[in-house]
Each structure stands twice: as C-alpha cells, then as structure tokens.
Scaffold this motif. Structure first.
Motif, PDB file in Angstrom:
ATOM      1  N   MET A   1       0.831  -1.202   0.000  1.00  0.00           N
ATOM      2  CA  MET A   1       0.000   0.000   0.000  1.00  0.00           C
ATOM      3  C   MET A   1       0.871   1.259   0.000  1.00  0.00           C
ATOM      4  SD  MET A   1      -3.314  -0.718  -0.080  1.00  0.00           S
ATOM      5  CE  MET A   1      -4.287   0.500   0.836  1.00  0.00           C
ATOM      6  N   THR A   2       1.916   1.263   0.817  1.00  0.00           N
ATOM      7  CA  THR A   2       2.824   2.410   0.842  1.00  0.00           C
ATOM      8  C   THR A   2       3.513   2.579  -0.503  1.00  0.00           C
ATOM      9  OG1 THR A   2       3.217   2.127   3.208  1.00  0.00           O
ATOM     10  CG2 THR A   2       4.855   3.395   1.983  1.00  0.00           C
ATOM     11  N   HIS A   3       3.901   1.465  -1.098  1.00  0.00           N
ATOM     12  CA  HIS A   3       4.551   1.491  -2.405  1.00  0.00           C
ATOM     13  C   HIS A   3       3.606   2.075  -3.462  1.00  0.00           C
ATOM     14  CE1 HIS A   3       7.630  -0.816  -5.071  1.00  0.00           C
ATOM     15  NE2 HIS A   3       7.169   0.233  -5.709  1.00  0.00           N
ATOM     16  N   LEU A   4       2.356   1.648  -3.444  1.00  0.00           N
ATOM     17  CA  LEU A   4       1.389   2.141  -4.421  1.00  0.00           C
ATOM     18  C   LEU A   4       1.131   3.633  -4.249  1.00  0.00           C
ATOM     19  CD1 LEU A   4      -1.274  -0.721  -4.529  1.00  0.00           C
ATOM     20  CD2 LEU A   4       0.807  -0.437  -5.874  1.00  0.00           C
ATOM     21  N   LEU A   5       1.004   4.069  -3.024  1.00  0.00           N
ATOM     22  CA  LEU A   5       0.793   5.497  -2.780  1.00  0.00           C
ATOM     23  C   LEU A   5       1.973   6.308  -3.319  1.00  0.00           C
ATOM     24  CD1 LEU A   5      -0.670   5.319   0.847  1.00  0.00           C
ATOM     25  CD2 LEU A   5      -1.885   6.105  -1.202  1.00  0.00           C
ATOM     26  N   GLY A   6       3.174   5.750  -3.187  1.00  0.00           N
ATOM     27  CA  GLY A   6       4.345   6.420  -3.739  1.00  0.00           C
ATOM     28  C   GLY A   6       4.291   6.510  -5.251  1.00  0.00           C
ATOM     29  N   CYS A   7       3.830   5.454  -5.903  1.00  0.00           N
ATOM     30  CA  CYS A   7       3.684   5.470  -7.361  1.00  0.00           C
ATOM     31  C   CYS A   7       2.657   6.507  -7.804  1.00  0.00           C
ATOM     32  CB  CYS A   7       3.271   4.081  -7.865  1.00  0.00           C
ATOM     33  SG  CYS A   7       4.570   2.833  -7.806  1.00  0.00           S
ATOM     34  N   HIS A   8       1.533   6.527  -7.126  1.00  0.00           N
ATOM     35  CA  HIS A   8       0.477   7.475  -7.503  1.00  0.00           C
ATOM     36  C   HIS A   8       0.955   8.916  -7.317  1.00  0.00           C
ATOM     37  CE1 HIS A   8      -2.531   4.080  -6.261  1.00  0.00           C
ATOM     38  NE2 HIS A   8      -1.922   3.824  -7.408  1.00  0.00           N
ATOM     39  N   LYS A   9       1.700   9.163  -6.244  1.00  0.00           N
ATOM     40  CA  LYS A   9       2.195  10.513  -5.971  1.00  0.00           C
ATOM     41  C   LYS A   9       3.245  10.944  -6.989  1.00  0.00           C
ATOM     42  CE  LYS A   9       4.590  13.222  -2.415  1.00  0.00           C
ATOM     43  NZ  LYS A   9       5.200  13.167  -1.047  1.00  0.00           N
ATOM     44  N   LEU A  10       4.149  10.026  -7.334  1.00  0.00           N
ATOM     45  CA  LEU A  10       5.249  10.367  -8.230  1.00  0.00           C
ATOM     46  C   LEU A  10       4.775  10.548  -9.668  1.00  0.00           C
ATOM     47  CD1 LEU A  10       8.306  10.723  -8.733  1.00  0.00           C
ATOM     48  CD2 LEU A  10       8.467   8.237  -9.009  1.00  0.00           C
ATOM     49  N   TYR A  11       3.946   9.634 -10.148  1.00  0.00           N
ATOM     50  CA  TYR A  11       3.600   9.617 -11.564  1.00  0.00           C
ATOM     51  C   TYR A  11       2.244  10.242 -11.888  1.00  0.00           C
ATOM     52  CZ  TYR A  11       7.378   6.162 -11.761  1.00  0.00           C
ATOM     53  OH  TYR A  11       8.585   5.517 -11.655  1.00  0.00           O
ATOM     54  N   GLY A  12       1.432  10.470 -10.874  1.00  0.00           N
ATOM     55  CA  GLY A  12       0.070  10.904 -11.154  1.00  0.00           C
ATOM     56  C   GLY A  12      -0.836   9.701 -11.349  1.00  0.00           C
ATOM     57  N   GLU A  13      -2.120   9.962 -11.397  1.00  0.00           N
ATOM     58  CA  GLU A  13      -3.094   8.863 -11.416  1.00  0.00           C
ATOM     59  C   GLU A  13      -2.936   7.947 -12.625  1.00  0.00           C
ATOM     60  OE1 GLU A  13      -7.551   7.638 -10.412  1.00  0.00           O
ATOM     61  OE2 GLU A  13      -6.472   9.279  -9.494  1.00  0.00           O
ATOM     62  N   TYR A  14      -2.901   8.519 -13.831  1.00  0.00           N
ATOM     63  CA  TYR A  14      -2.920   7.675 -15.031  1.00  0.00           C
ATOM     64  C   TYR A  14      -1.707   6.752 -15.099  1.00  0.00           C
ATOM     65  CZ  TYR A  14      -3.260   6.235 -19.897  1.00  0.00           C
ATOM     66  OH  TYR A  14      -3.347   5.489 -21.045  1.00  0.00           O
ATOM     67  N   ARG A  15      -0.502   7.320 -15.058  1.00  0.00           N
ATOM     68  CA  ARG A  15       0.704   6.498 -15.152  1.00  0.00           C
ATOM     69  C   ARG A  15       0.943   5.711 -13.867  1.00  0.00           C
ATOM     70  NH1 ARG A  15       6.029   8.526 -16.306  1.00  0.00           N
ATOM     71  NH2 ARG A  15       6.403   6.374 -16.966  1.00  0.00           N
ATOM     72  N   GLY A  16       0.642   6.321 -12.733  1.00  0.00           N
ATOM     73  CA  GLY A  16       0.901   5.663 -11.461  1.00  0.00           C
ATOM     74  C   GLY A  16       0.159   4.349 -11.316  1.00  0.00           C
ATOM     75  N   VAL A  17      -1.110   4.332 -11.690  1.00  0.00           N
ATOM     76  CA  VAL A  17      -1.914   3.111 -11.592  1.00  0.00           C
ATOM     77  C   VAL A  17      -1.331   2.022 -12.483  1.00  0.00           C
ATOM     78  CG1 VAL A  17      -4.151   2.113 -12.222  1.00  0.00           C
ATOM     79  CG2 VAL A  17      -4.059   4.219 -10.881  1.00  0.00           C
ATOM     80  N   ARG A  18      -0.906   2.390 -13.671  1.00  0.00           N
ATOM     81  CA  ARG A  18      -0.392   1.405 -14.617  1.00  0.00           C
ATOM     82  C   ARG A  18       0.988   0.891 -14.220  1.00  0.00           C
ATOM     83  NH1 ARG A  18      -4.172   4.263 -16.355  1.00  0.00           N
ATOM     84  NH2 ARG A  18      -5.568   3.615 -18.057  1.00  0.00           N
ATOM     85  N   ILE A  19       1.853   1.778 -13.782  1.00  0.00           N
ATOM     86  CA  ILE A  19       3.186   1.356 -13.344  1.00  0.00           C
ATOM     87  C   ILE A  19       3.093   0.459 -12.120  1.00  0.00           C
ATOM     88  CG2 ILE A  19       5.299   2.241 -12.253  1.00  0.00           C
ATOM     89  CD1 ILE A  19       5.125   4.592 -14.254  1.00  0.00           C
ATOM     90  N   ALA A  20       2.103   0.722 -11.259  1.00  0.00           N
ATOM     91  CA  ALA A  20       1.951  -0.055 -10.030  1.00  0.00           C
ATOM     92  C   ALA A  20       1.563  -1.507 -10.292  1.00  0.00           C
ATOM     93  CB  ALA A  20       0.907   0.605  -9.133  1.00  0.00           C
ATOM     94  N   ARG A  21       0.972  -1.788 -11.444  1.00  0.00           N
ATOM     95  CA  ARG A  21       0.441  -3.131 -11.690  1.00  0.00           C
ATOM     96  C   ARG A  21       1.517  -4.211 -11.614  1.00  0.00           C
ATOM     97  NH1 ARG A  21      -3.307  -1.177 -16.789  1.00  0.00           N
ATOM     98  NH2 ARG A  21      -5.039  -0.320 -15.548  1.00  0.00           N
ATOM     99  N   LYS A  22       2.693  -3.952 -12.170  1.00  0.00           N
ATOM    100  CA  LYS A  22       3.730  -4.989 -12.142  1.00  0.00           C
ATOM    101  C   LYS A  22       4.221  -5.225 -10.722  1.00  0.00           C
ATOM    102  CE  LYS A  22       7.079  -1.490 -13.573  1.00  0.00           C
ATOM    103  NZ  LYS A  22       7.820  -0.980 -14.746  1.00  0.00           N
ATOM    104  N   HIS A  23       4.262  -4.159  -9.914  1.00  0.00           N
ATOM    105  CA  HIS A  23       4.685  -4.326  -8.524  1.00  0.00           C
ATOM    106  C   HIS A  23       3.654  -5.145  -7.741  1.00  0.00           C
ATOM    107  CE1 HIS A  23       8.121  -1.668  -8.925  1.00  0.00           C
ATOM    108  NE2 HIS A  23       7.346  -0.819  -9.588  1.00  0.00           N
ATOM    109  N   ILE A  24       2.383  -4.891  -8.000  1.00  0.00           N
ATOM    110  CA  ILE A  24       1.333  -5.677  -7.355  1.00  0.00           C
ATOM    111  C   ILE A  24       1.512  -7.156  -7.686  1.00  0.00           C
ATOM    112  CG2 ILE A  24      -1.155  -6.133  -7.314  1.00  0.00           C
ATOM    113  CD1 ILE A  24      -1.565  -3.116  -7.843  1.00  0.00           C
TER     114      ILE A  24
END
Length: 328
Positions: free
Chosen positions: A261-284
C-alpha cells in the motif's frame, strides 16, 4: 563498510539499478528494509530527454538517507560527461555509468554492455565523465562480451586507472543476458586485480547465497536485482546473514499488504493517477506472487484505472489471511 569517495556505505548490500523498476518508491521500500545503497534507474545520456516526464521521474531523489546516485548510459563520451554534469547540478551525489545492460535496444546503440567490446571507447567515456564532475563516479559491468571473451579484469584495471571509485560486476557476459547461472570466478579475479571496492552481482536470492558469493569472490559487497522485486525483505534476510544472526521470520500478510500500500501510494504521488496506476500493476503482481487466487486478483486489479479502486482491491485481497498460503 565501503567508501565511495567521501560517502561511507555502512551496509555492503546494494540494490541493482533496473530500468522501469527501481524508481523512488521501490528504492524507498528497499531502504526501509535495510539496503545500504540504491542508484536510480538507468537514464539516457541524451540531455534533450531530460525535459520529458519519464526522465524527470527517474532522476528524482528518493525519500531516504542513502547517497543520491544516478545511473547514466550512452556511447558518446561528451554526451555522457554532459549528462553527468547535468545530474550533479540537479543534486546527484554519485554518478554511476552503465556498461552492464544487455538489452538489445541499448546495445544496438553501442551503449550498456556493448561497450565492453570497445576498451578505447570505455576509457574515453570514463576519463571525460570523471574529469567533468566533482562527485565519485562508479561503474557497472558484466564479465565481458561473450564467454570466449571475458575481459572483465582488463576493463576493471582500466576503470581503476581512470578514477572509478567503485565497480559492480554482474557474473554473466553480454551474450548470456540472464540465461544460465551467474559465474563468480571472473569476479574473484577482478577483486584480485584492483584495489577499488568490487560489488558482486548475479543470482543472489537469499542470505545464504549472499554469504557464499562473498566467500567465493572476496568482494567488498553484493548487489541484488530481480530477487528484490516484490520482496524488499530480502535485504533484511541478507543483513541478518552477514551479521551472523538467525534468519528473520518472513513478513506477515499484514506487513506485505501494508508495504505494498505504501509502495502504491508512492507510485500514484510520483507519476500521477494515469501512469501511477499502470506502473503499479507490475509491482502488485510481484508482491502477490505465490499467494492463493493471485491470478484472479491480478486480473481484477489490472482492469481498474482509478487509484482509489486499485488501493481498495489491494487492501481487500491482503485482508484475507487464508490467501497467504502457498499456491497449490
């Protein structure tokens, strides 16, 4: 303890730079679990690209106390020196040069591990970069271009003579890519050939292997790459092994979920919603590997495009302890 210029790395366990993986949220997750050093993802020496969001995201400093090291890649000595200077101007405390990447799109431009076939060009790049910046310069290489031409010792000696402060060596050649098993004899020969710190990399997946690689090579430290994907706790395990302590318990389901969850929040903050959600998928996908119903969960989470929906699905999945059993 490893000295890289004026920087002292207390913990000899390094995170390997991985393009598209070791961004700020990833490095922060590994730092919380005890990694001693973590450079940025590889970025191009083409300074024109520094205006793009992709490059800006890659060079941003992580939110931890580790030295801010930025890895650059390219084949033109002047462009590499310019890129190094630009990154130092933006806060880089260490410049790392990539001559280890085996990816075709990198090697086709004579960058990454393709440079190992051209020692004169290697010398020119190292000489100009070291002369251009007033911070330590490090280098990542492989053992050579091919198994028949393992010239890692010669490249290491060249690197030391040109002022490289620390050398990381992946125990495969360029042509090996990631096939087969890493070999450590060449790394041991490199350690014997130079006086600068050498970091051994390749196929280190647990504390026992880390100890064995250190014993085999005599390296100053070890570097972990793919084994850290979805598993920042590997650094906790390796640190315990290096200190002669019992292996720590695996992370609980709650800890895995909270870390993700902390990792995902970091992705969303760094990349913004559109890219952050997509980049997070591989980490999930990496974090839930081996859990029951992970395939169905990944299918569901890969369909959502809203960050809140992504977080909600992750929280729901990790709140079910039965899913933490090994997949059948």
């Amino acid at each position: 303890m490893i000295e890289i210029g004026t920087h002292v790395v207390e913990n000899p366990v390094f995170l390997a730079p991985m393009a598209g993986v070791t961004d700020r949220p990833f490095r922060d997750a590994c730092a919380r679990e005890g990694v001693g050093y973590a450079a940025s993802e590889m970025i191009s020496s083409d300074t024109l690209l520094y205006a793009t969001a992709k490059t800006r995201h890659r060079i941003v400093r992580a939110e931890n106390d580790l030295p801010h090291a930025v890895q650059i890649a390219g084949a033109d000595p002047v462009a590499m020196a310019d890129a190094a200077a630009l990154n130092v101007a933006h806060g880089a405390q260490i410049i790392d040069i990539n001559m280890g990447c085996p990816a075709k799109k990198v090697c086709n431009r004579l960058a990454g591990s393709a440079l190992l076939e051209h020692p004169d060009l290697v010398r020119d790049i190292l000489r100009l970069v070291v002369a251009r910046v007033d911070v330590p310069v490090t280098l990542k290489i492989r053992t050579g271009p091919t198994p028949d031409n393992r010239n890692g010792v010669a490249i290491a000696r060249l690197a030391q003579s040109e002022g490289i402060a620390c050398l990381a060596v992946h125990g495969r050649t360029r042509s090996d890519r990631f096939k087969g098993q890493a070999e450590y004899d060449t790394i041991a020969a490199i350690v014997d050939a130079v006086s600068i710190p050498v970091i051994a990399n390749g196929d280190i997946c647990n504390g026992e292997q880390a100890l064995q690689v250190l014993r085999t090579t005599g390296a100053a430290g070890i570097m972990v790459g793919r084994a850290a994907q979805g598993n920042p706790w590997i650094f906790r395990e390796i640190n315990a092994a290096l200190q002669g302590l019992p292996a720590p318990l695996p992370p609980s389901l709650d800890e895995v979920g909270a870390t993700l969850m902390t990792h995902l929040l970091g992705c969303h903050k760094l990349y913004g919603e559109y890219r952050g959600v997509r980049i997070a998928r591989k980490h999930i996908a990496w974090y839930c590997k081996g859990l029951r119903h992970a395939a169905a969960f990944r299918e569901a989470v890969n369909k959502v495009e809203d960050s809140n929906d992504q977080l909600r699905l992750v929280e729901s999945f990790f709140s079910q302890p039965a899913l933490f059993e090994a997949a059948a």
